[in-house]
Design an enzyme around this catalytic site. Structure first.
Site, mmCIF file in Angstrom:
data_model
loop_
_atom_site.group_PDB
_atom_site.id
_atom_site.type_symbol
_atom_site.label_atom_id
_atom_site.label_comp_id
_atom_site.label_asym_id
_atom_site.label_seq_id
_atom_site.Cartn_x
_atom_site.Cartn_y
_atom_site.Cartn_z
ATOM 1 N N GLU A 347 0.804 -1.208 0.000
ATOM 2 C CA GLU A 347 0.000 0.000 0.000
ATOM 3 C C GLU A 347 0.848 1.275 0.000
ATOM 4 O OE1 GLU A 347 -2.717 0.233 3.306
ATOM 5 O OE2 GLU A 347 -2.951 2.396 3.054
ATOM 6 N N ARG A 388 7.046 5.818 1.772
ATOM 7 C CA ARG A 388 6.889 4.567 1.032
ATOM 8 C C ARG A 388 7.243 4.756 -0.435
ATOM 9 N NH1 ARG A 388 1.697 1.428 3.821
ATOM 10 N NH2 ARG A 388 2.731 1.221 5.852
#
Length: 421
Positions: A347, A388
């Site tokens: 994700e 991320r």
RNA sequence: GGAGAAGUGGGUGAGUGGCUGAAACCACACCCCUGCUAAGGGUGCAAGCUGUAACAGGCUUCGAGGGUUCGAAUCCCUCCUUCUCCGCCA
């Protein structure tokens, strides 16, 4: 918060929809509470009316010179007042109980949300791009960044404990470049208004967006009754709290650090900087008229996807199943980016429509065509999680010699550098 | 942090104990008038809960919370916020 009318009018159907989300609605408890609420309210209002009319009578009697009559009436009203006090106390207690209960009921899922328990039941909608091919064994971002002196977990532990990172040099710069690139893209190409917002907020803001009262353990709290924001969704969405907004839709973007205590996730993703107590995120928030929100969700996801496309990263979009949906979301698209170091999609963005769930908690309204106030709709999505995204760029753009190529769109933000390391 | 002033409906802003859920103005909506434009006249217009077939009706809300009183936008207390001046500060 759900519309209380929905619970009164269509209790069983509402319970069934909540079950899709894995929430068991205590139907009997609601019926009992609502029935006594209704009775207590009727009693209380009758007494209030009696007192109001009776008190006016006192004034009339005094004006007429009937002092004795006025005194007698005062005494009568005083007795009513006592009865009213106890009726009001009962009502307030029950109303508070009902409200607290309502605040912990999650939002209803949209009909297009697939049934399911957890992330394994999510529905893959599309896969974009292709897996990068390496003619060597790719390593993960920890190895890559540590080898070029771009990250230091040990120093972070010394300073702040586990789940923090210190970035340095070109890796720190790449992290900053990503945030700048995202912000510029969203403001210049997608029509968002940039905001700089507080990182400390009060509990009422978190109640508004739904992090409180249920998820206090995930938050960091200060000793001044502030909480550190877990996402910029909180300050951005609360921009319209307690107001009637007519110029909709509004699109906001902010780059902020986010703070999460991640209670209950000990042992998950402990390596590297995938799951941290502090991370940066560029957040997108839409505030729309009720009839616009579903189209807006599609647009919002496309804006988050645009960043990944420009960066040339391989990803997929999934439609979260009922059991995996967040508390306030009616529907959520997660975007998962390919991480060669994990050989997995992970994700990197989550885009949700909360419909009027947050708006009702925040008292954020607009006007319908008849000019009547009605709750607006709010949506939020990451565009993207910066930390991320840094991991994704490092791992996907790694070279055999341990260096990392800088994606073309980021080069202007890196002083023209084509490689780091 | 110190001193002072103020917080009323979408906005400005009257209102110091019952006749005020709240004047007036602006904005907004509809209607009328006016051959464009500009201007003018009229009507309506806070929200929530409850209630009604629908009207009506009832209750609550004048920054928040307490208190006084038969009765509070109005009096008292505490807190919050905003503004002005001073101090400090990235």
């Amino acid at each position: 918060m759900l519309d209380p009318k929905l619970l009164r009018a269509d209790l069983d159907a509402t319970a069934a929809r909540l079950a899709v989300k894995g929430y068991t609605l205590d139907v009997a408890r609601f019926q009992a509470m609502d029935a006594s609420r209704k009775a207590l309210q009727a009693d209380m209002e009758a007494l209030q009316n009696e007192r109001k009319l009776g008190s006016k009578e006192v004034g009339a009697l005094m004006k007429a010179g009937d002092t004795a009559g006025a005194e007698a009436q005062k005494a009568k009203m005083s007795a009513i007042g006592d009865k009213l006090d106890s009726a009001k106390a009962q009502f307030d207690a029950l109303a508070e109980e009902l409200n607290q209960w309502m605040m912990e009921i999650p939002n209803l899922p949209h009909p297009s949300v697939p049934e399911g328990q957890d992330e394994n039941d999510n529905q893959e909608l599309r896969v974009v791009g292709t897996k990068p091919e390496f003619d060597f064994e790719p390593v993960d971002h920890v190895t890559l960044a540590e080898n070029m002196g771009g990250v230091d977990f040990e120093k972070a532990v010394a300073v702040s404990g586990s789940r923090f990172a210190v970035l340095a040099g070109q890796v720190a710069r790449l992290h900053r470049a990503l945030a700048q690139f995202m912000l510029d893209t969203h403001t210049q190409e997608h029509g968002y208004q940039e905001a700089y917002v507080p990182y400390l907020v009060q509990s009422q803001a978190l109640l508004g967006t739904g992090q409180l009262p249920k998820f206090e353990e995930d938050l960091f709290k200060t000793d001044s009754d502030h909480y550190l924001i877990p996402t910029a969704e909180v300050p951005l969405t609360n921009l319209v709290r307690d107001s009637i907004v007519e110029d909709l839709p509004q699109q906001w973007v902010a780059h902020t650090p986010c703070f999460r205590s991640e209670a209950g996730s000990y042992g998950r993703d402990t390596r590297g900087m995938f799951r941290q107590h502090q991370f940066d995120k560029v957040e997108l928030v839409w505030l729309t008229r009720p009839e616009q929100s579903w189209e807006a969700l599609e647009t919002l996801v496309s804006h988050a996807e645009a960043i990944l496309k420009k960066l040339g990263l391989h990803y997929r979009v999934v439609n979260l199943c009922g059991g995996d949906l967040g508390f306030g979301a009616a529907k959520t698209y997660d975007i998962e980016v390919w991480l060669p170091g994990q050989q997995n999609f992970r994700e990197i963005s989550s885009c949700s429509n909360t419909e009027d769930f947050q708006a009702r908690r925040m008292q954020a309204r607009t006007r319908n065509e008849q000019g009547k106030p009605e709750y607006l709709h709010s949506l939020n999505g990451s565009g993207l999680a910066v930390g991320r995204c840094l991991i994704a760029v490092l791992e996907n753009y790694q070279l055999a010699d341990g260096r990392v190529a800088v994606p073309e769109v980021l080069q202007p933000y890196m002083g023209g550098l084509t490689h780091i390391g």
